[in-house]
Write a protein that holds these residues in place. Structure first.
Motif, PDB file in Angstrom:
ATOM      1  N   ARG A 173       0.831  -1.210   0.000  1.00  0.00           N
ATOM      2  CA  ARG A 173       0.000   0.000   0.000  1.00  0.00           C
ATOM      3  C   ARG A 173       0.870   1.267   0.000  1.00  0.00           C
ATOM      4  N   ASP A 174       1.576   1.522   1.075  1.00  0.00           N
ATOM      5  CA  ASP A 174       2.363   2.769   1.147  1.00  0.00           C
ATOM      6  C   ASP A 174       3.500   2.719   0.130  1.00  0.00           C
ATOM      7  N   GLN A 217       1.873   2.879  -3.648  1.00  0.00           N
ATOM      8  CA  GLN A 217       1.020   4.032  -3.979  1.00  0.00           C
ATOM      9  C   GLN A 217       1.822   5.167  -4.609  1.00  0.00           C
ATOM     10  N   PHE A 231      -8.766   1.751  -0.822  1.00  0.00           N
ATOM     11  CA  PHE A 231     -10.007   2.053  -1.549  1.00  0.00           C
ATOM     12  C   PHE A 231     -10.226   3.558  -1.516  1.00  0.00           C
ATOM     13  N   HIS A 253      -9.992   7.373  -3.886  1.00  0.00           N
ATOM     14  CA  HIS A 253     -10.465   7.760  -5.208  1.00  0.00           C
ATOM     15  C   HIS A 253      -9.404   7.396  -6.243  1.00  0.00           C
ATOM     16  N   ASN A 301     -13.259   7.146   3.515  1.00  0.00           N
ATOM     17  CA  ASN A 301     -14.632   7.649   3.669  1.00  0.00           C
ATOM     18  C   ASN A 301     -15.632   6.507   3.463  1.00  0.00           C
ATOM     19  N   ARG A 311     -16.904  -0.023  -0.757  1.00  0.00           N
ATOM     20  CA  ARG A 311     -16.147  -0.864  -1.702  1.00  0.00           C
ATOM     21  C   ARG A 311     -15.454  -2.007  -0.958  1.00  0.00           C
ATOM     22  N   ASN A 316      -4.289  16.052   1.063  1.00  0.00           N
ATOM     23  CA  ASN A 316      -4.434  14.590   1.002  1.00  0.00           C
ATOM     24  C   ASN A 316      -5.894  14.150   1.005  1.00  0.00           C
ATOM     25  N   ASN A 321      -8.679  16.691   0.768  1.00  0.00           N
ATOM     26  CA  ASN A 321      -9.596  17.721   0.265  1.00  0.00           C
ATOM     27  C   ASN A 321     -10.571  18.186   1.344  1.00  0.00           C
ATOM     28  N   ARG A 322     -10.089  18.216   2.594  1.00  0.00           N
ATOM     29  CA  ARG A 322     -10.907  18.625   3.737  1.00  0.00           C
ATOM     30  C   ARG A 322     -10.079  19.563   4.626  1.00  0.00           C
ATOM     31  N   SER A 360      -1.231  11.479  10.145  1.00  0.00           N
ATOM     32  CA  SER A 360      -0.062  11.882   9.363  1.00  0.00           C
ATOM     33  C   SER A 360       0.510  13.199   9.857  1.00  0.00           C
ATOM     34  N   THR A 389       5.337  11.189   8.289  1.00  0.00           N
ATOM     35  CA  THR A 389       5.112  11.136   6.839  1.00  0.00           C
ATOM     36  C   THR A 389       6.339  11.558   6.035  1.00  0.00           C
ATOM     37  N   HIS A 402       4.940   4.768  12.716  1.00  0.00           N
ATOM     38  CA  HIS A 402       5.044   4.635  11.251  1.00  0.00           C
ATOM     39  C   HIS A 402       6.101   5.634  10.762  1.00  0.00           C
TER      40      HIS A 402
HETATM   41  P1  HMG Z   1     -13.120  14.423  -2.925  1.00  0.00           P
HETATM   42  O1  HMG Z   1     -12.849  14.775  -4.337  1.00  0.00           O
HETATM   43  O2  HMG Z   1     -13.291  15.527  -1.932  1.00  0.00           O
HETATM   44  O3  HMG Z   1     -14.331  13.411  -2.847  1.00  0.00           O
HETATM   45  O4  HMG Z   1     -11.917  13.473  -2.459  1.00  0.00           O
HETATM   46  P2  HMG Z   1     -15.871  13.661  -2.646  1.00  0.00           P
HETATM   47  O5  HMG Z   1     -16.246  13.053  -1.332  1.00  0.00           O
HETATM   48  O6  HMG Z   1     -16.205  15.103  -2.891  1.00  0.00           O
HETATM   49  O7  HMG Z   1     -16.490  12.794  -3.848  1.00  0.00           O
HETATM   50  C1  HMG Z   1     -16.232  13.151  -5.203  1.00  0.00           C
HETATM   51  C2  HMG Z   1     -16.418  11.928  -6.105  1.00  0.00           C
HETATM   52  O8  HMG Z   1     -15.434  10.949  -5.774  1.00  0.00           O
HETATM   53  C3  HMG Z   1     -17.772  11.233  -5.952  1.00  0.00           C
HETATM   54  O9  HMG Z   1     -18.110  10.717  -7.251  1.00  0.00           O
HETATM   55  C4  HMG Z   1     -17.469  10.078  -5.039  1.00  0.00           C
HETATM   56  O10 HMG Z   1     -18.330   8.963  -5.219  1.00  0.00           O
HETATM   57  C5  HMG Z   1     -16.058   9.702  -5.486  1.00  0.00           C
HETATM   58  P3  HMG Z   1     -19.199  11.474  -8.170  1.00  0.00           P
HETATM   59  O11 HMG Z   1     -20.425  11.504  -7.313  1.00  0.00           O
HETATM   60  O12 HMG Z   1     -18.614  12.828  -8.416  1.00  0.00           O
HETATM   61  O13 HMG Z   1     -19.239  10.575  -9.348  1.00  0.00           O
HETATM   62  N1  HMG Z   1     -15.331   9.075  -4.382  1.00  0.00           N
HETATM   63  C6  HMG Z   1     -14.742   7.882  -4.437  1.00  0.00           C
HETATM   64  N2  HMG Z   1     -14.604   6.980  -5.400  1.00  0.00           N
HETATM   65  C7  HMG Z   1     -13.942   5.837  -5.077  1.00  0.00           C
HETATM   66  N3  HMG Z   1     -13.449   5.574  -3.862  1.00  0.00           N
HETATM   67  C8  HMG Z   1     -13.568   6.457  -2.870  1.00  0.00           C
HETATM   68  C9  HMG Z   1     -14.220   7.668  -3.139  1.00  0.00           C
HETATM   69  N4  HMG Z   1     -14.507   8.742  -2.383  1.00  0.00           N
HETATM   70  C10 HMG Z   1     -15.180   9.608  -3.139  1.00  0.00           C
HETATM   71  N5  HMG Z   1     -13.082   6.190  -1.648  1.00  0.00           N
HETATM   72  C11 HMG Z   1     -11.051  11.722  -1.058  1.00  0.00           C
HETATM   73  C12 HMG Z   1     -11.847  13.017  -1.117  1.00  0.00           C
HETATM   74  C13 HMG Z   1     -10.772  11.399   0.395  1.00  0.00           C
HETATM   75  C14 HMG Z   1     -11.852  10.624  -1.705  1.00  0.00           C
HETATM   76  C15 HMG Z   1      -9.730  11.925  -1.844  1.00  0.00           C
HETATM   77  O14 HMG Z   1      -9.098  13.049  -1.309  1.00  0.00           O
HETATM   78  C16 HMG Z   1      -8.818  10.748  -1.750  1.00  0.00           C
HETATM   79  O15 HMG Z   1      -9.074   9.685  -2.297  1.00  0.00           O
HETATM   80  N6  HMG Z   1      -7.646  10.911  -1.049  1.00  0.00           N
HETATM   81  C17 HMG Z   1      -6.716   9.823  -0.853  1.00  0.00           C
HETATM   82  C18 HMG Z   1      -5.295  10.315  -0.833  1.00  0.00           C
HETATM   83  C19 HMG Z   1      -4.393   9.160  -0.496  1.00  0.00           C
HETATM   84  O16 HMG Z   1      -4.709   8.006  -0.716  1.00  0.00           O
HETATM   85  N7  HMG Z   1      -3.189   9.468   0.057  1.00  0.00           N
HETATM   86  C20 HMG Z   1      -2.238   8.469   0.424  1.00  0.00           C
HETATM   87  C21 HMG Z   1      -2.639   7.679   1.648  1.00  0.00           C
HETATM   88  S1  HMG Z   1      -2.278   8.524   3.162  1.00  0.00           S
HETATM   89  C22 HMG Z   1      -0.604   8.190   3.478  1.00  0.00           C
HETATM   90  O17 HMG Z   1       0.080   7.671   2.633  1.00  0.00           O
HETATM   91  C23 HMG Z   1      -0.045   8.476   4.838  1.00  0.00           C
HETATM   92  C24 HMG Z   1       0.169   7.210   5.680  1.00  0.00           C
HETATM   93  O18 HMG Z   1       1.066   6.317   5.042  1.00  0.00           O
HETATM   94  C25 HMG Z   1       0.726   7.590   7.068  1.00  0.00           C
HETATM   95  C26 HMG Z   1       1.919   8.546   6.988  1.00  0.00           C
HETATM   96  O19 HMG Z   1       2.948   8.210   6.354  1.00  0.00           O
HETATM   97  O20 HMG Z   1       1.785   9.629   7.565  1.00  0.00           O
HETATM   98  C27 HMG Z   1      -1.157   6.466   5.922  1.00  0.00           C
END
Ligand code: HMG
Ligand code: MG
Length: 315
Positions: A25-26, A29, A60, A62, A96, A102, A125, A127-128, A156, A192, A221
């Protein structure tokens, strides 16, 4: 050269540790090359076969935000066909309710939400805002718990943020405590961008303890940007933390924090714990072979010092 270090225990440290593997995953990605789903499935299976007790398989999220993991459903369907219930036990990230839906559809049992300790990273990360990120987590964690799922909560930017600089310990504790109040079982405190140092680790763990959070609810982490990850693990062990996230071969990063480099390499962690006589259940040679194989798939060498040392012809 020996393939394992001499064991010399250090009094006062935990006797066993859980390694929470985040490579699929990490690690993946952040890869610029597209990794075929079958290769990801083989990676997960090899890590399980090496004895890693927990392997976080995918996210899971976007698919437009993280295209590298857009095949999450296909990967988990394939793994379930091969591994049955064992695949359903693999944790997956869900930001979310849409992500949870999913994961539930595929019968997954363990999910992780991921929060930010800072305003800027919450925006980049997720959008909030710092406050509104919880509007996603409240129903997600509640529904997951109702279904009997186990929920991990990441925080994070716990030790520093590339846009905001220093992050106050109280701000991290406040985000972490809020996640625990929502029903998260374990908190993983993320460095992070890899800027943590040992005293800071001890101070953060102590601050959680003072806030009433038992240390056994915490995982650490570390990313290894400044080469401090193992020193930070040592500080974590001294503070009583017994779960550490790591990524095979030191793969990793975050596409929404460009200064985030690879995670602490699983092999470096295994070597370190083995030398201290701390139980971990992982076969070092098997993880090294897996990372060497993955490095070939990715077309670049592993950044892990232990992988490099043990992949040599004289090892
Ligand atoms: P958003 O654009 O604000 O989403 O993204 P929304 O809630 O406004 O929805 C917009 C559209 O996206 C909708 O579709 C939703 O259904 C769809 P529409 O109605 O327009 O057709 N949607 C999705 N589709 C599939 N799967 C979903 C999903 N959610 C909404 N889950 C969101 C907000 C959170 C989804 C977006 O910002 C996102 O996916 N962010 C993920 C970023 C990410 O993965 N970053 C890496 C992981 S974190 C990390 O690596 C740190 C960690 O390792 C620890 C550390 O090191 O610190 C964990
Ligand atoms: Mg990370």
């Amino acid at each position: 050269m020996s393939a394992l270090p001499m064991v010399v225990p250090e009094p006062g440290l935990p006797t066993s540790v859980t390694i929470y593997e985040v490579g699929p995953r990490d690690g993946l990605q952040n890869e610029s090359v597209a990794v075929p789903t079958a290769t990801k499935a083989a990676f997960v299976q090899r890590l399980l076969a090496a004895g890693l007790p927990i392997v976080e398989a995918t996210s899971f999220v976007h698919p437009k935000w993280v295209p590298q993991l857009a095949d999450a459903a296909e990967l988990m369907t394939g793994l379930t066909a091969e591994l049955g219930d064992r695949a359903r036990e693999l944790p997956v990230l869900v930001p979310n309710e849409r992500g949870l839906d999913r994961a539930v559809e595929l019968g997954m049992r363990h999910v992780a939400v991921f929060a930010s300790a800072t305003e800027t990273f919450a925006s980049k990360n997720l959008n909030r805002t710092l406050a509104s990120q919880f509007e996603m987590f409240v129903p997600t964690v509640a529904r997951a718990r109702e279904q009997g799922m186990d929920v991990r909560g990441y925080v994070s930017m716990c030790f520093g943020d590339p846009w905001e600089g220093a992050v106050p310990v109280e701000q991290v504790v406040s985000v972490g405590v809020r996640l625990l109040e929502l029903g998260v079982g374990q908190l993983s405190l993320g460095d992070t961008i890899g800027v943590a140092t040992a005293g800071h680790v001890r101070a953060l763990v102590a601050a959680f303890r003072e806030a009433g959070v038992p240390t056994d609810r915490l995982a650490l982490h570390f990313h290894d940007t400044y080469g401090q990850a193992l020193t930070n693990v040592h500080a974590g062990l001294q503070a009583g933390v017994t779960t550490y996230d790591a990524s095979a071969g030191g793969l990793g990063g975050c596409p929404y924090a460009k200064s985030a480099t690879g995670n602490l390499a699983t092999e470096d962690l295994v070597w370190f714990l083995t030398g201290l006589g701390i139980e971990h259940g992982v076969d070092l040679g098997s993880v090294v072979a897996t990372s060497a194989w993955m490095a070939e798939q990715l077309g670049r060498p592993s950044p892990s010092a232990v992988v490099r040392a043990l992949s040599g012809s004289d090892s």
